[in-house]
Design a protein around this motif. Sequence first.
Motif, PDB file in Angstrom:
ATOM      1  N   LEU A  16      49.901  30.933  42.625  1.00  9.72           N
ATOM      2  CA  LEU A  16      49.628  30.507  43.998  1.00  9.72           C
ATOM      3  C   LEU A  16      50.886  29.952  44.650  1.00  9.72           C
ATOM      4  CD1 LEU A  16      47.739  29.847  46.362  1.00  9.72           C
ATOM      5  CD2 LEU A  16      47.183  27.678  45.197  1.00  9.72           C
ATOM      6  N   SER A  45      53.324  32.718  45.518  1.00  9.57           N
ATOM      7  CA  SER A  45      52.935  33.503  46.693  1.00  9.57           C
ATOM      8  C   SER A  45      53.258  32.764  47.980  1.00  9.57           C
ATOM      9  CB  SER A  45      51.444  33.844  46.633  1.00  9.57           C
ATOM     10  OG  SER A  45      50.645  32.680  46.795  1.00  9.57           O
ATOM     11  N   ILE A  46      53.067  31.442  47.961  1.00  5.07           N
ATOM     12  CA  ILE A  46      53.375  30.630  49.149  1.00  5.07           C
ATOM     13  C   ILE A  46      54.879  30.585  49.385  1.00  5.07           C
ATOM     14  CG2 ILE A  46      53.332  28.287  50.073  1.00  5.07           C
ATOM     15  CD1 ILE A  46      50.642  27.898  48.643  1.00  5.07           C
ATOM     16  N   TRP A  47      55.635  30.298  48.336  1.00  3.60           N
ATOM     17  CA  TRP A  47      57.084  30.208  48.508  1.00  3.60           C
ATOM     18  C   TRP A  47      57.713  31.582  48.735  1.00  3.60           C
ATOM     19  CZ3 TRP A  47      58.310  25.894  44.419  1.00  3.60           C
ATOM     20  CH2 TRP A  47      58.256  24.648  45.053  1.00  3.60           C
ATOM     21  N   SER A  85      57.731  32.009  52.300  1.00  2.00           N
ATOM     22  CA  SER A  85      58.644  31.133  53.034  1.00  2.00           C
ATOM     23  C   SER A  85      59.937  31.848  53.411  1.00  2.00           C
ATOM     24  CB  SER A  85      58.963  29.883  52.192  1.00  2.00           C
ATOM     25  OG  SER A  85      59.791  30.195  51.087  1.00  2.00           O
ATOM     26  N   VAL A  95      52.097  24.941  55.185  1.00  2.00           N
ATOM     27  CA  VAL A  95      51.678  25.632  53.959  1.00  2.00           C
ATOM     28  C   VAL A  95      52.809  25.704  52.934  1.00  2.00           C
ATOM     29  CG1 VAL A  95      50.749  27.762  52.997  1.00  2.00           C
ATOM     30  CG2 VAL A  95      50.001  26.988  55.257  1.00  2.00           C
ATOM     31  N   CYS A  96      53.962  26.209  53.371  1.00  2.00           N
ATOM     32  CA  CYS A  96      55.054  26.489  52.430  1.00  2.00           C
ATOM     33  C   CYS A  96      55.830  25.246  52.009  1.00  2.00           C
ATOM     34  CB  CYS A  96      56.034  27.501  53.031  1.00  2.00           C
ATOM     35  SG  CYS A  96      55.267  29.081  53.443  1.00  2.00           S
ATOM     36  N   ALA A 110      52.688  23.242  49.331  1.00  5.36           N
ATOM     37  CA  ALA A 110      53.392  23.803  48.184  1.00  5.36           C
ATOM     38  C   ALA A 110      54.028  22.719  47.318  1.00  5.36           C
ATOM     39  CB  ALA A 110      54.468  24.775  48.662  1.00  5.36           C
ATOM     40  N   TRP A 118      55.656  40.475  50.646  1.00  2.67           N
ATOM     41  CA  TRP A 118      55.509  40.050  52.040  1.00  2.67           C
ATOM     42  C   TRP A 118      56.529  40.762  52.929  1.00  2.67           C
ATOM     43  CZ3 TRP A 118      51.003  38.462  51.969  1.00  2.67           C
ATOM     44  CH2 TRP A 118      50.520  37.468  51.112  1.00  2.67           C
TER      45      TRP A 118
END
Length: 307
Positions: free
Chosen positions: A17, A20-22, A25, A230-231, A235, A265
Amino acid sequence: MKTSQGIQARQGLELILLASIWGASFMFMRIGSPEFGPVLFMAMRTLIASLLLVPLLFLYRQQKALSGQWPKLFIVGALNTAIPFVLFGYATLTLSAGLTSILNTTTPMFGVLVAYLWFKDKLSLNAVFGIILGCLGVYLLMYDKIAVTPNPGEESNILLPVLAVMGAALCYAISANFTKRYLSHIKPLAQASGSQLAATVLLAPVSLFFLPTSMPSPLAITSVVLLGTVCTGIAYIIFFRLIAALGPANAMSVTYLIPVFGVFWGALFLNEVVTTSMLLGGGCILTGVALITGVIKLSKKKSAAKA
C-alpha cells in the motif's frame, strides 16, 4: 491472538500500500513541480500534510509525546522530508516519474550501509538474497532506459538530477536509522506530525524566495493537494509504523516496490510505455521484498545431529 504469519502478512500488505502511494507521488511531482518550482511545491506539500496530521494528533491526544523531542524531530524533518523532497522536486523537472522512482531504489542499499557503519547491524541470509533479487529487478527495470543513447548534450542535463535523487535516498537512509534509534518510542502519528511540522518550518521561509511568476494550473494545484494529504500525511503514518515493526532496513525495502507502481502510474496517466523488462523487474522486486520482510523464507536443510 494474532499469529506471527498473520502479522507478517499484514506488514507485507502495508508495504505494498505504501509503495503504491509513494509510486504515485513521483507522478504528482512531475506534474506540479515545474509550475510551482521545487521549493514552494514541497513547502506546500509539508504544510498540507501538517494541516491533516496535527488535528489528528490532538484528536488522539498524542501531542504530549512531542514534548522534549523537537531537536530530534527537526533532524528527521530535515533528513526525511525537507531536503529529500526538494531534491526530488528538482530531479522531476528533468527526469520522468518512472525513472525517478527507479533511482529511488538506491535507498535500501544506503540504508544497509548506514546501519552497518553506524549500528553494526547484521543481515539475515533471507535479507541478503532479497536485496540481490531486488537489485536484479532494478536492473531489469532500467535496462531498456539505459540502453537508449541520449541526445547530444543530454548527459550534462541528466547528471545533476540523478545525483539529486541519490542524495535524497541517502538522506532517507540516515533518517530511518536515526528514527529507529532515537524516536522508536514515539507513536507513528506523533512522529509523522512532528517531522512534517518541522519540515514546514524549515521550508516555508525559504519558499518565499521562489514564488512562481504566474498562477499554477488547476491540475498542478490538485497534484500538490493529493501529494500533501495522501502521499505525505497518510503515507508517513504507515512508514513510521513499519520502521517500528520491521526496523529501518526492512522498512526501506518499500523502495523496491515503488518503481513498480511508479512505472504503472506513469503508463496509466503519463503515457509511458510498459515493456517486458518492466514486468520481469517488477516480479523480481516483489519477491525480493517478500524475502527481506520474511513473508517468504528460504528453506533450511536440517543436518543430522552428531552423537
